[in-house]
Design a protein around this motif. Structure first.
Motif, PDB file in Angstrom:
ATOM      1  N   ALA A 244       0.660  -1.194  -0.046  1.00 53.65           N
ATOM      2  CA  ALA A 244      -0.107  -0.019   0.047  1.00 53.65           C
ATOM      3  C   ALA A 244       0.809   1.403  -0.010  1.00 53.65           C
ATOM      4  CB  ALA A 244      -0.776  -0.052   1.224  1.00 53.65           C
ATOM      5  N   ASP A 245       2.119   1.307   0.486  1.00 59.97           N
ATOM      6  CA  ASP A 245       2.869   2.467   0.823  1.00 59.97           C
ATOM      7  C   ASP A 245       3.875   2.547  -0.472  1.00 59.97           C
ATOM      8  OD1 ASP A 245       4.170   0.172   1.777  1.00 59.97           O
ATOM      9  OD2 ASP A 245       5.646   1.345   2.888  1.00 59.97           O
ATOM     10  N   LEU A 246       3.609   1.618  -1.565  1.00 60.66           N
ATOM     11  CA  LEU A 246       4.632   1.577  -2.427  1.00 60.66           C
ATOM     12  C   LEU A 246       4.017   2.068  -3.811  1.00 60.66           C
ATOM     13  CD1 LEU A 246       6.368  -1.961  -2.085  1.00 60.66           C
ATOM     14  CD2 LEU A 246       7.367   0.341  -1.284  1.00 60.66           C
ATOM     15  N   PRO A 247       4.626   3.108  -4.678  1.00 59.22           N
ATOM     16  CA  PRO A 247       4.240   3.298  -5.943  1.00 59.22           C
ATOM     17  C   PRO A 247       4.587   2.292  -6.743  1.00 59.22           C
ATOM     18  CG  PRO A 247       6.264   4.248  -5.588  1.00 59.22           C
ATOM     19  CD  PRO A 247       5.825   3.647  -4.400  1.00 59.22           C
ATOM     20  N   LYS A 248       3.653   2.498  -7.866  1.00 62.79           N
ATOM     21  CA  LYS A 248       3.854   1.266  -9.096  1.00 62.79           C
ATOM     22  C   LYS A 248       5.439   1.026  -9.492  1.00 62.79           C
ATOM     23  CE  LYS A 248      -0.943   1.670 -10.855  1.00 62.79           C
ATOM     24  NZ  LYS A 248      -1.851   2.267 -12.061  1.00 62.79           N
ATOM     25  N   PRO A 249       5.712  -0.073  -9.891  1.00 62.39           N
ATOM     26  CA  PRO A 249       7.049  -0.114 -10.045  1.00 62.39           C
ATOM     27  C   PRO A 249       7.454   0.833 -11.420  1.00 62.39           C
ATOM     28  CG  PRO A 249       6.063  -2.463  -9.876  1.00 62.39           C
ATOM     29  CD  PRO A 249       5.032  -1.314  -9.928  1.00 62.39           C
ATOM     30  N   GLY A 250       8.846   1.216 -11.465  1.00 63.97           N
ATOM     31  CA  GLY A 250       9.219   2.037 -12.462  1.00 63.97           C
ATOM     32  C   GLY A 250       8.721   3.632 -12.058  1.00 63.97           C
ATOM     33  N   GLN A 251       8.063   3.866 -11.273  1.00 62.57           N
ATOM     34  CA  GLN A 251       7.858   5.353 -10.963  1.00 62.57           C
ATOM     35  C   GLN A 251       8.563   6.117 -10.135  1.00 62.57           C
ATOM     36  OE1 GLN A 251       3.599   5.569  -9.765  1.00 62.57           O
ATOM     37  NE2 GLN A 251       2.799   5.870 -11.728  1.00 62.57           N
ATOM     38  N   SER A 252       9.011   7.231 -10.402  1.00 64.07           N
ATOM     39  CA  SER A 252      10.005   8.019  -9.710  1.00 64.07           C
ATOM     40  C   SER A 252       8.973   8.668  -8.731  1.00 64.07           C
ATOM     41  CB  SER A 252      10.860   8.822 -10.384  1.00 64.07           C
ATOM     42  OG  SER A 252       9.926  10.196 -10.785  1.00 64.07           O
ATOM     43  N   ALA A 253       9.735   9.088  -7.731  1.00 63.90           N
ATOM     44  CA  ALA A 253       8.870  10.139  -6.629  1.00 63.90           C
ATOM     45  C   ALA A 253       8.600  11.346  -7.444  1.00 63.90           C
ATOM     46  CB  ALA A 253       9.670  10.472  -5.486  1.00 63.90           C
TER      47      ALA A 253
END
Length: 152
Positions: free
Chosen positions: A62-71
């Motif tokens: 839940a606390d992770l963005p989709k893979p490959g997305q930068s902040a």
């Protein structure tokens, strides 16, 4: 309320091995991107393979963005959503604009029909609809300005 019930139903469903594998891959991507420490990754992967339901799996990513997305991309998308929401008119104003537009369209259509069927000059009564339209426009600008100030 229906969304909440549907969400509870989904969360109570049992997770499949493919679901666990997908979540483990997402955690691996987060580790590779440096979002998780090795210890945190190990702990979460252990919890993934111990999970029985979706409710057990969802909090692990839940606390992770989709893979490959930068902040920066995540922050940019959130900023876009906030700007889009700020531009969106409140429901009451949307209703008022719809009513005004409908009344203006009907009046203009009637005036055109009468103007084409009657000989001589005809008073352009639809022009009076500009008065409530202008008042509505001023109100809309005022409401949007107030909303923009509150967000700052």
């Amino acid at each position: 309320m229906a969304k909440e019930v549907a969400r509870r139903e989904i969360e109570s469903m049992r997770a499949a091995d493919a679901d666990r594998h997908t979540v483990a891959e997402q955690l691996k991507s987060a580790l590779d991107e440096g979002r998780l420490s090795l210890a945190e990754y190990d702990e979460r992967v252990r919890d993934v393979y111990a999970a029985r339901t979706y409710a057990d799996l969802m909090p692990l990513v839940a606390d992770l963005p989709k893979p490959g997305q930068s902040a920066a991309e995540v922050k940019g998308r959130r900023a876009d959503e906030v700007r889009r929401e700020a531009r969106r008119l409140p429901t009451a104003l949307m209703v008022l604009w719809t009513i005004w537009g409908s009344v203006a369209a009907v009046n203009l259509a009637v005036w055109i029909i009468v103007a084409t069927t009657v000989a001589g000059d005809l008073y352009p009564w639809p022009v009076w609809l500009l008065v409530p339209g202008a008042a509505l426009a001023v109100t809309t600008v005022g409401v949007q300005t107030i909303r923009r100030r509150r967000r700052r």
